[in-house]
Design a protein around this motif. Structure first.
Motif, PDB file in Angstrom:
ATOM      1  N   GLN A 226      -6.607   4.108  -0.208  1.00 16.05           N
ATOM      2  CA  GLN A 226      -6.036   3.360   0.840  1.00 16.05           C
ATOM      3  C   GLN A 226      -5.374   4.060   2.131  1.00 16.05           C
ATOM      4  O   GLN A 226      -4.602   4.975   1.638  1.00 16.05           O
ATOM      5  CB  GLN A 226      -5.129   2.461   0.212  1.00 16.05           C
ATOM      6  CG  GLN A 226      -5.582   1.448  -0.749  1.00 16.05           C
ATOM      7  CD  GLN A 226      -4.246   0.818  -1.178  1.00 16.05           C
ATOM      8  OE1 GLN A 226      -3.044   1.171  -1.642  1.00 16.05           O
ATOM      9  NE2 GLN A 226      -4.090  -0.706  -1.394  1.00 16.05           N
ATOM     10  N   HIS A 227      -5.697   3.752   3.192  1.00 15.87           N
ATOM     11  CA  HIS A 227      -5.127   4.523   4.358  1.00 15.87           C
ATOM     12  C   HIS A 227      -4.680   3.230   5.197  1.00 15.87           C
ATOM     13  O   HIS A 227      -4.999   2.290   5.373  1.00 15.87           O
ATOM     14  CB  HIS A 227      -6.201   5.084   5.047  1.00 15.87           C
ATOM     15  CG  HIS A 227      -6.638   6.266   4.537  1.00 15.87           C
ATOM     16  ND1 HIS A 227      -6.026   7.658   4.559  1.00 15.87           N
ATOM     17  CD2 HIS A 227      -8.032   6.612   4.152  1.00 15.87           C
ATOM     18  CE1 HIS A 227      -6.802   8.442   3.861  1.00 15.87           C
ATOM     19  NE2 HIS A 227      -7.931   7.958   3.639  1.00 15.87           N
TER      20      HIS A 227
ATOM     21  N   CYS B 117      -0.941   1.049   6.525  1.00 12.92           N
ATOM     22  CA  CYS B 117       0.013   0.048   5.801  1.00 12.92           C
ATOM     23  C   CYS B 117      -0.421  -1.309   6.578  1.00 12.92           C
ATOM     24  O   CYS B 117       0.145  -2.209   6.289  1.00 12.92           O
ATOM     25  CB  CYS B 117       1.439   0.649   6.369  1.00 12.92           C
ATOM     26  SG  CYS B 117       1.786   0.776   8.083  1.00 12.92           S
TER      27      CYS B 117
ATOM     28  N   HIS C 183      -0.755   4.836  -1.761  1.00 15.39           N
ATOM     29  CA  HIS C 183      -1.933   4.467  -1.183  1.00 15.39           C
ATOM     30  C   HIS C 183      -3.086   4.816  -2.297  1.00 15.39           C
ATOM     31  O   HIS C 183      -3.976   5.922  -1.954  1.00 15.39           O
ATOM     32  CB  HIS C 183      -1.936   5.531   0.138  1.00 15.39           C
ATOM     33  CG  HIS C 183      -1.006   5.168   1.348  1.00 15.39           C
ATOM     34  ND1 HIS C 183      -1.633   3.986   1.899  1.00 15.39           N
ATOM     35  CD2 HIS C 183       0.204   5.413   1.769  1.00 15.39           C
ATOM     36  CE1 HIS C 183      -0.493   3.911   2.734  1.00 15.39           C
ATOM     37  NE2 HIS C 183       0.524   4.473   2.641  1.00 15.39           N
ATOM     38  N   GLN C 184      -2.931   4.466  -3.414  1.00 15.50           N
ATOM     39  CA  GLN C 184      -3.744   4.506  -4.454  1.00 15.50           C
ATOM     40  C   GLN C 184      -5.182   4.105  -4.166  1.00 15.50           C
ATOM     41  O   GLN C 184      -5.495   3.382  -3.216  1.00 15.50           O
ATOM     42  CB  GLN C 184      -3.538   3.737  -5.738  1.00 15.50           C
ATOM     43  CG  GLN C 184      -2.207   4.167  -6.181  1.00 15.50           C
ATOM     44  CD  GLN C 184      -1.825   3.241  -7.444  1.00 15.50           C
ATOM     45  OE1 GLN C 184      -2.346   2.330  -7.662  1.00 15.50           O
ATOM     46  NE2 GLN C 184      -0.665   3.682  -8.279  1.00 15.50           N
ATOM     47  N   ASN C 185      -6.359   4.638  -4.611  1.00 18.46           N
ATOM     48  CA  ASN C 185      -7.718   4.261  -4.339  1.00 18.46           C
ATOM     49  C   ASN C 185      -8.058   4.707  -2.852  1.00 18.46           C
ATOM     50  O   ASN C 185      -9.112   3.984  -2.531  1.00 18.46           O
ATOM     51  CB  ASN C 185      -8.037   2.810  -4.682  1.00 18.46           C
ATOM     52  CG  ASN C 185      -7.663   2.543  -6.275  1.00 18.46           C
ATOM     53  OD1 ASN C 185      -7.943   3.540  -7.141  1.00 18.46           O
ATOM     54  ND2 ASN C 185      -7.074   1.662  -6.353  1.00 18.46           N
TER      55      ASN C 185
ATOM     56  N   ASP D 294       2.451   1.493  -3.360  1.00 20.18           N
ATOM     57  CA  ASP D 294       1.684   2.254  -4.460  1.00 20.18           C
ATOM     58  C   ASP D 294       1.343   3.709  -4.462  1.00 20.18           C
ATOM     59  O   ASP D 294       0.242   3.877  -4.884  1.00 20.18           O
ATOM     60  CB  ASP D 294       0.660   1.160  -4.620  1.00 20.18           C
ATOM     61  CG  ASP D 294       0.966  -0.336  -5.057  1.00 20.18           C
ATOM     62  OD1 ASP D 294       1.987  -0.335  -5.712  1.00 20.18           O
ATOM     63  OD2 ASP D 294       0.177  -1.281  -4.561  1.00 20.18           O
TER      64      ASP D 294
ATOM     65  N   ALA E 201       0.836  -1.220  -0.102  1.00 22.62           N
ATOM     66  CA  ALA E 201      -0.048   0.053   0.191  1.00 22.62           C
ATOM     67  C   ALA E 201       0.752   1.101   0.023  1.00 22.62           C
ATOM     68  O   ALA E 201       0.677   2.352  -0.785  1.00 22.62           O
ATOM     69  CB  ALA E 201      -0.918  -0.015   1.103  1.00 22.62           C
ATOM     70  N   CYS E 202       2.086   1.301   0.841  1.00 19.57           N
ATOM     71  CA  CYS E 202       2.920   2.374   0.846  1.00 19.57           C
ATOM     72  C   CYS E 202       3.521   2.656  -0.277  1.00 19.57           C
ATOM     73  O   CYS E 202       3.769   3.615  -0.742  1.00 19.57           O
ATOM     74  CB  CYS E 202       3.709   2.078   1.942  1.00 19.57           C
ATOM     75  SG  CYS E 202       3.066   2.484   3.679  1.00 19.57           S
TER      76      CYS E 202
END
Length: 54
Positions: free
Chosen positions: A44-45, A47, A40-42, A38, A35-36
Protein backbone atom coordinates in the motif's frame (compact mmCIF):
# COMPACT_ATOMS: atom_id res chain seq x y z
CA UNK A 1 0.11 20.99 32.25
CA UNK A 2 -0.19 20.99 28.47
CA UNK A 3 -2.56 18.68 26.63
CA UNK A 4 -1.46 17.58 23.18
CA UNK A 5 -4.37 17.65 20.74
CA UNK A 6 -2.51 17.24 17.44
CA UNK A 7 0.65 15.43 16.41
CA UNK A 8 2.48 14.17 13.34
CA UNK A 9 1.41 10.76 12.09
CA UNK A 10 3.73 8.09 13.51
CA UNK A 11 4.36 6.69 10.01
CA UNK A 12 7.88 7.97 9.34
CA UNK A 13 7.53 9.25 5.74
CA UNK A 14 3.98 10.55 6.29
CA UNK A 15 3.55 14.32 6.36
CA UNK A 16 0.11 14.40 8.00
CA UNK A 17 -0.73 16.03 11.32
CA UNK A 18 -3.66 14.36 13.04
CA UNK A 19 -6.00 15.21 15.89
CA UNK A 20 -5.32 12.75 18.69
CA UNK A 21 -9.06 12.20 19.23
CA UNK A 22 -9.58 11.25 15.55
CA UNK A 23 -6.36 9.33 14.92
CA UNK A 24 -6.00 5.58 14.50
CA UNK A 25 -4.18 4.47 17.66
CA UNK A 26 -1.98 1.39 17.54
CA UNK A 27 0.53 0.31 20.20
CA UNK A 28 0.48 3.76 21.79
CA UNK A 29 1.24 5.62 18.55
CA UNK A 30 -1.13 7.77 16.52
CA UNK A 31 -1.65 7.45 12.77
CA UNK A 32 -3.69 9.41 10.23
CA UNK A 33 -5.09 6.32 8.52
CA UNK A 34 -5.42 2.57 8.86
CA UNK A 35 -2.89 2.11 6.01
CA UNK A 36 -0.25 3.96 8.02
CA UNK A 37 -1.16 2.10 11.22
CA UNK A 38 -0.79 -1.22 9.40
CA UNK A 39 2.66 -0.28 8.11
CA UNK A 40 1.53 -0.10 4.46
CA UNK A 41 1.20 -3.87 4.20
CA UNK A 42 0.82 -5.51 0.80
CA UNK A 43 2.59 -2.62 -0.92
CA UNK A 44 0.00 0.00 0.00
CA UNK A 45 1.23 3.48 -0.82
CA UNK A 46 -0.13 6.74 0.48
CA UNK A 47 -2.63 7.47 3.17
CA UNK A 48 -5.28 8.98 0.92
CA UNK A 49 -4.59 12.57 1.96
CA UNK A 50 -3.84 15.09 -0.78
CA UNK A 51 -0.14 15.88 -1.20
CA UNK A 52 1.09 13.02 0.97
CA UNK A 53 2.89 10.13 -0.72
CA UNK A 54 3.99 8.05 2.24
Amino acid sequence: MTTVTQMKCACEPCLCVVSVDQAVEKEGKYYCSQACADGHQNGQHGCGHTGCGC
